[in-house]
Design a protein around this motif. Structure first.
Motif, PDB file in Angstrom:
ATOM      1  N   LEU A 284       0.847  -1.180   0.000  1.00 32.35           N
ATOM      2  CA  LEU A 284       0.000   0.000   0.000  1.00 32.35           C
ATOM      3  C   LEU A 284       0.887   1.236   0.000  1.00 32.35           C
ATOM      4  O   LEU A 284       1.938   1.255   0.636  1.00 32.35           O
ATOM      5  CB  LEU A 284      -0.902   0.058   1.243  1.00 32.35           C
ATOM      6  CG  LEU A 284      -1.673  -1.182   1.665  1.00 32.35           C
ATOM      7  CD1 LEU A 284      -2.504  -0.864   2.908  1.00 32.35           C
ATOM      8  CD2 LEU A 284      -2.539  -1.701   0.545  1.00 32.35           C
ATOM      9  N   LEU A 285       0.445   2.278  -0.693  1.00 37.77           N
ATOM     10  CA  LEU A 285       1.073   3.591  -0.583  1.00 37.77           C
ATOM     11  C   LEU A 285       0.021   4.532  -0.022  1.00 37.77           C
ATOM     12  O   LEU A 285      -1.021   4.759  -0.646  1.00 37.77           O
ATOM     13  CB  LEU A 285       1.562   4.104  -1.935  1.00 37.77           C
ATOM     14  CG  LEU A 285       2.323   5.430  -1.886  1.00 37.77           C
ATOM     15  CD1 LEU A 285       3.644   5.261  -1.149  1.00 37.77           C
ATOM     16  CD2 LEU A 285       2.565   5.981  -3.289  1.00 37.77           C
ATOM     17  N   VAL A 286       0.277   5.065   1.171  1.00 37.59           N
ATOM     18  CA  VAL A 286      -0.679   5.946   1.834  1.00 37.59           C
ATOM     19  C   VAL A 286      -0.034   7.312   2.023  1.00 37.59           C
ATOM     20  O   VAL A 286       1.170   7.426   2.268  1.00 37.59           O
ATOM     21  CB  VAL A 286      -1.147   5.362   3.179  1.00 37.59           C
ATOM     22  CG1 VAL A 286      -1.916   4.066   2.954  1.00 37.59           C
ATOM     23  CG2 VAL A 286       0.020   5.125   4.133  1.00 37.59           C
ATOM     24  N   GLN A 287      -0.854   8.360   1.910  1.00 37.56           N
ATOM     25  CA  GLN A 287      -0.359   9.730   1.923  1.00 37.56           C
ATOM     26  C   GLN A 287      -1.034  10.549   2.995  1.00 37.56           C
ATOM     27  O   GLN A 287      -2.207  10.329   3.325  1.00 37.56           O
ATOM     28  CB  GLN A 287      -0.656  10.405   0.566  1.00 37.56           C
ATOM     29  CG  GLN A 287       0.505  10.519  -0.354  1.00 37.56           C
ATOM     30  CD  GLN A 287       0.195  11.425  -1.531  1.00 37.56           C
ATOM     31  OE1 GLN A 287      -0.926  11.865  -1.743  1.00 37.56           O
ATOM     32  NE2 GLN A 287       1.212  11.711  -2.320  1.00 37.56           N
ATOM     33  N   GLN A 294       4.520  10.282   3.079  1.00 40.96           N
ATOM     34  CA  GLN A 294       3.801   9.085   2.649  1.00 40.96           C
ATOM     35  C   GLN A 294       4.560   7.857   3.129  1.00 40.96           C
ATOM     36  O   GLN A 294       5.756   7.909   3.417  1.00 40.96           O
ATOM     37  CB  GLN A 294       3.614   9.051   1.136  1.00 40.96           C
ATOM     38  CG  GLN A 294       4.887   8.981   0.325  1.00 40.96           C
ATOM     39  CD  GLN A 294       4.626   9.121  -1.170  1.00 40.96           C
ATOM     40  OE1 GLN A 294       3.615   9.675  -1.600  1.00 40.96           O
ATOM     41  NE2 GLN A 294       5.541   8.612  -1.990  1.00 40.96           N
ATOM     42  N   ARG A 295       3.836   6.766   3.220  1.00 39.23           N
ATOM     43  CA  ARG A 295       4.402   5.506   3.694  1.00 39.23           C
ATOM     44  C   ARG A 295       4.070   4.397   2.716  1.00 39.23           C
ATOM     45  O   ARG A 295       2.939   4.306   2.222  1.00 39.23           O
ATOM     46  CB  ARG A 295       3.836   5.134   5.073  1.00 39.23           C
ATOM     47  CG  ARG A 295       4.151   6.137   6.180  1.00 39.23           C
ATOM     48  CD  ARG A 295       5.606   6.071   6.599  1.00 39.23           C
ATOM     49  NE  ARG A 295       5.891   6.950   7.729  1.00 39.23           N
ATOM     50  CZ  ARG A 295       6.284   8.211   7.606  1.00 39.23           C
ATOM     51  NH1 ARG A 295       6.427   8.736   6.391  1.00 39.23           N
ATOM     52  NH2 ARG A 295       6.541   8.950   8.672  1.00 39.23           N
ATOM     53  N   THR A 306      -0.154  -3.758   9.303  1.00 38.70           N
ATOM     54  CA  THR A 306       0.741  -3.246   8.266  1.00 38.70           C
ATOM     55  C   THR A 306       2.088  -2.875   8.870  1.00 38.70           C
ATOM     56  O   THR A 306       2.198  -2.578  10.063  1.00 38.70           O
ATOM     57  CB  THR A 306       0.138  -2.016   7.566  1.00 38.70           C
ATOM     58  OG1 THR A 306      -0.158  -1.012   8.546  1.00 38.70           O
ATOM     59  CG2 THR A 306      -1.119  -2.379   6.804  1.00 38.70           C
ATOM     60  N   ARG A 307       3.101  -2.869   8.008  1.00 29.69           N
ATOM     61  CA  ARG A 307       4.458  -2.518   8.422  1.00 29.69           C
ATOM     62  C   ARG A 307       5.052  -1.570   7.393  1.00 29.69           C
ATOM     63  O   ARG A 307       4.937  -1.795   6.184  1.00 29.69           O
ATOM     64  CB  ARG A 307       5.316  -3.781   8.532  1.00 29.69           C
ATOM     65  CG  ARG A 307       6.762  -3.536   8.970  1.00 29.69           C
ATOM     66  CD  ARG A 307       7.500  -4.856   9.145  1.00 29.69           C
ATOM     67  NE  ARG A 307       7.641  -5.583   7.899  1.00 29.69           N
ATOM     68  CZ  ARG A 307       8.643  -5.417   7.021  1.00 29.69           C
ATOM     69  NH1 ARG A 307       9.599  -4.517   7.288  1.00 29.69           N
ATOM     70  NH2 ARG A 307       8.699  -6.136   5.912  1.00 29.69           N
ATOM     71  N   THR A 308       5.703  -0.512   7.846  1.00 27.34           N
ATOM     72  CA  THR A 308       6.325   0.450   6.945  1.00 27.34           C
ATOM     73  C   THR A 308       7.616  -0.128   6.379  1.00 27.34           C
ATOM     74  O   THR A 308       8.505  -0.536   7.132  1.00 27.34           O
ATOM     75  CB  THR A 308       6.631   1.772   7.671  1.00 27.34           C
ATOM     76  OG1 THR A 308       5.409   2.341   8.150  1.00 27.34           O
ATOM     77  CG2 THR A 308       7.318   2.757   6.737  1.00 27.34           C
TER      78      THR A 308
END
Length: 709
Positions: A284-287, A294-295, A306-308
């Motif tokens: 996933l790309l989240v902003q 963003q992560r 989830t894990r970065t």
């Protein structure tokens, strides 16, 4: 050019939908390299897309129709649902018939919709097309990788049916009218480039599915004043500074399992990208709302945790790119990043490209290398104005696979690449299938040949080396003297107009042939040069107009420009730029045509406007300085009036007609004459043939009158 030819171009341009009809598109390649699947209408004026297969056997190739909408619908006309209308508007889709398709993992089965009905087509030589009896209207059907099931969205639910038509059921249903599963919210589809709302697992046993709740989003009403008997259409439109839709993500199993994917949605509410392949865990790309952080996250498919795996920050904003992030060679994270003043391809911990390339998109990351599109960066050995090429990038560097001037892109699977090359010459766009050790195979284009030939001269202008194209009348001679000038920009972020291709200049050449010197300039803010070039517009759109003026004056020393007669035309951001030009710089611009202009920038959507101008509640002065009008009226009324034509589609749900109505009201209150052309039933696009044709003629007439041509 004869008067007859002059009149025929607007009609041909409209009838062919800007020469896109009859051109192949939406390519998919089977992993075994034996089939190319694509959409194409049967001629350059036919608006109905058919699904085709190109069978490859050694050096031979044969085309066949896999699905014909006229046959499947029994000759009846299409009827589109409100959801499908909205999806096509976000995608700027003008084709009818089959406009999109999805295939299974082996490209043996395709799924698509017609009139909200779900169809499949077998893609092998003995395959047939058939309708699956499911509740509709169906939207965005997609086969599972193993080809046994079809998932689709319908009336807020995410449903699954067997490929044989059996066992249809809902995996998620909406709790109320504000909730929808498996579709993209407005800003994702319009601004982020995420048009999907569900993704199959590689094992075909579950899906990642969005749940969108837009109850907090401001409601607007789109009416049709030409039909006062019809009720206005209600839409959820997230205006800058107001709440967005709430987007959550769930893992839904075919066995009924349901697990929510968890991340810090308070800090990073935008779900910008989802990628799920056999290369690794879902990505996933989240902003953040301000788009400065963003992560990139991986998802535990058992727990939803989830894990970065990577984090990005930028003091201005972070761009989103097609095809990235993904799992690439060796299972390494593959992304596009701004590093060292360049836009690079990073695989794992290494940047594999440098400042000589400006990477634009990831096309394929399978195998041992990554296929990307890129343009020449600021440190390239020689300028390639307007060119975009396809590169194969690996640990040993980048290899260009597209040759010759043009705008190139590709689709690849296994050892087969379909290369699309939009050329600057009269031949237009080529479509070729490339295979190792075999000669290329052409995919036929049935698009019409334009009745005129565009002759752009590409230059870099001024101290900032602004990319420009200049077009003079086809029969111009130096003895004809200086020409009135027509600036023909888009000018805004995310869109280039100066391209080494034929079709972008056809309308510009037609205007030139009516007696103008036409200039297309891509100043600061437009993509393809460098991150700093694009981000120079943060908080200040005035630099965009400054660059148009600088380009005009720099080119005037080399071309026959009459700087006492300068007009400007544009649509969308280009319409805003045209209106801004005549209002703010009447000393330079003497007439303007503003199509669908955004005039009060507080009336545009969150993800786009806040990226460039920030939060209007925190920075009201920035919005006032950049807008053409506010609720209190015209921003700048002290300048001399110049002729202005304002054009707007009354059904536009992207740049709503309120923008133009507010500008007209402010001009009227200031006593400024202007023209308003309302387009009944027209959206942000103008697909209607008569409207598209006559818009060119009406603009031409206005510019000739206003500039004394």
């Amino acid at each position: 050019m004869t008067p007859r030819t002059q009149l025929s171009f607007p009609r041909q341009y409209a009838r062919t939908q800007r020469y896109t009809l009859g051109a192949p598109r939406s390519f998919a390649v089977s992993p075994d390299g034996s089939r190319i699947v694509f959409i194409r209408s049967v001629s350059g004026t036919d608006r109905s897309g058919l699904l085709w297969v190109l069978d490859l056997d050694g050096e031979s190739a044969r085309e066949r129709v896999a699905a014909d909408p006229r046959v499947l619908l029994g000759g009846s006309d299409e009827e589109l649902s409100a959801e499908e209308h909205a999806r096509r508007e976000r995608a700027r889709e003008q084709l009818a018939g089959i406009v999109a398709h999805a295939v299974d993992g082996s490209a043996e089965l395709a799924a698509f919709t017609l009139s909200g009905r779900l169809f499949t087509a077998g893609l092998r030589a003995d395959g047939t097309a058939r309708e699956l009896p499911v509740p509709g209207p169906a939207v965005d059907p997609r086969p599972s990788p193993d080809g046994r099931h079809i998932a689709y969205a319908a009336r807020g639910a995410l449903r699954v049916v067997g490929a044989d038509g059996a066992g249809d059921r809902a995996l998620a249903e909406p709790e109320d009218e504000y909730v929808a599963h498996g579709t993209a919210e407005f800003v994702a589809a319009e601004e982020m480039g995420r048009t999907r709302g569900f993704w199959w697992s590689p094992d075909s046993d579950r899906l990642l599915v969005t749940r969108v709740d837009d109850r907090a989003v401001r409601r607007w009403w789109i009416s049709d004043p030409a039909h006062p008997d019809r009720e206005p259409r209600r839409i959820a439109y997230p205006v800058a500074g107001t709440p967005n839709a709430e987007v959550r993500l769930f893992l839904l199993g075919l066995d009924g399992g349901r697990v929510e994917v968890v991340w810090d949605r308070e800090r990073h509410p935008y779900l910008a990208r989802v990628h799920w392949s056999d290369g690794g865990a879902p990505l996933l790309l989240v902003q953040a709302r301000d788009q400065r952080t963003q992560r990139c996250l991986t998802v535990d498919t058992e727990t939803g945790e989830t894990r970065t795996v990577h984090a990005d920050e930028d003091p201005l904003w972070l761009d989103l790119f097609p095809g990235a992030p993904v799992w690439g060679p060796g299972g390494r994270l593959t992304r596009i990043a701004d590093e060292g003043g360049a836009r690079v391809l990073a695989v794992g911990d290494r940047a594999l490209t440098g400042a000589q390339l400006q990477v634009r998109a990831v096309l394929d990351a399978g195998g041992d290398d990554v296929l990307v599109t890129a343009s020449a960066g600021e440190e390239a050995d020689a300028p390639e104005i307007g060119e975009v090429h396809v590169y194969r990038v690996g640990d040993r560097g980048a290899e260009r696979i597209s040759q010759g001037p043009g705008v190139h892109t590709a689709v690849r699977s296994g050892g087969v690449t379909v290369l699309t090359s939009a050329r600057p010459g009269p031949g237009g766009t080529e479509y070729r299938v490339l295979r190792e050790g075999l000669p290329p195979v052409a995919v036929r284009s049935l698009s019409e040949r334009p009745v005129l030939t565009a002759r752009p001269v590409l230059r870099e202008a001024g101290v900032r080396r602004i990319p420009c194209a200049v077009l003079l009348p086809s029969e111009y001679r130096e003895s004809d003297g200086p020409l009135p000038v027509l600036m023909d920009p888009y000018g805004g972020p995310r869109t280039r107009r100066v391209l080494a291709a034929r079709d972008p200049y056809l309308a510009s050449q037609w205007f030139a042939d009516q007696g103008f010197a036409v200039v297309v300039a891509d100043g600061r803010g437009t993509p393809g040069r460098s991150p700093a070039w694009e981000k120079a517009v943060k908080g200040d759109y005035s630099v965009i107009l400054d660059d148009q003026i600088d380009a005009l004056h720099a080119l005037a020393g080399s071309f026959p420009f009459d700087l006492g007669r300068v007009g400007i035309r544009g649509w969308s951001f280009g319409g805003y730029l045209a209106a801004r030009a005549v209002l703010r710089r009447p000393d330079v611009f003497h007439a303007g045509v503003a199509g669908a202009p955004a005039t009060d920038l507080r009336l545009y959507d969150t993800h786009y406007q806040e990226r460039y101008l920030g939060d209007p509640a925190e920075l009201p002065e920035v919005y006032t300085a950049n807008s053409l009008v506010t609720e209190d009226g015209l921003v700048a009324v002290e300048n001399p009036a110049r002729p202005l034509m304002i054009i707007h589609g009354m059904a536009d749900d992207n740049v709503v007609v309120a923008h133009s109505l507010r500008l007209s009201a402010a001009l009227t209150a200031a006593g400024r004459a202007h023209e308003v052309l309302p387009l009944s039933g027209v959206t942000h696009m103008t697909p209607q043939e008569q409207v598209a044709e006559n818009l060119l003629l009406l603009q031409l007439g206005f510019l000739k009158r206003s500039l004394g041509v």
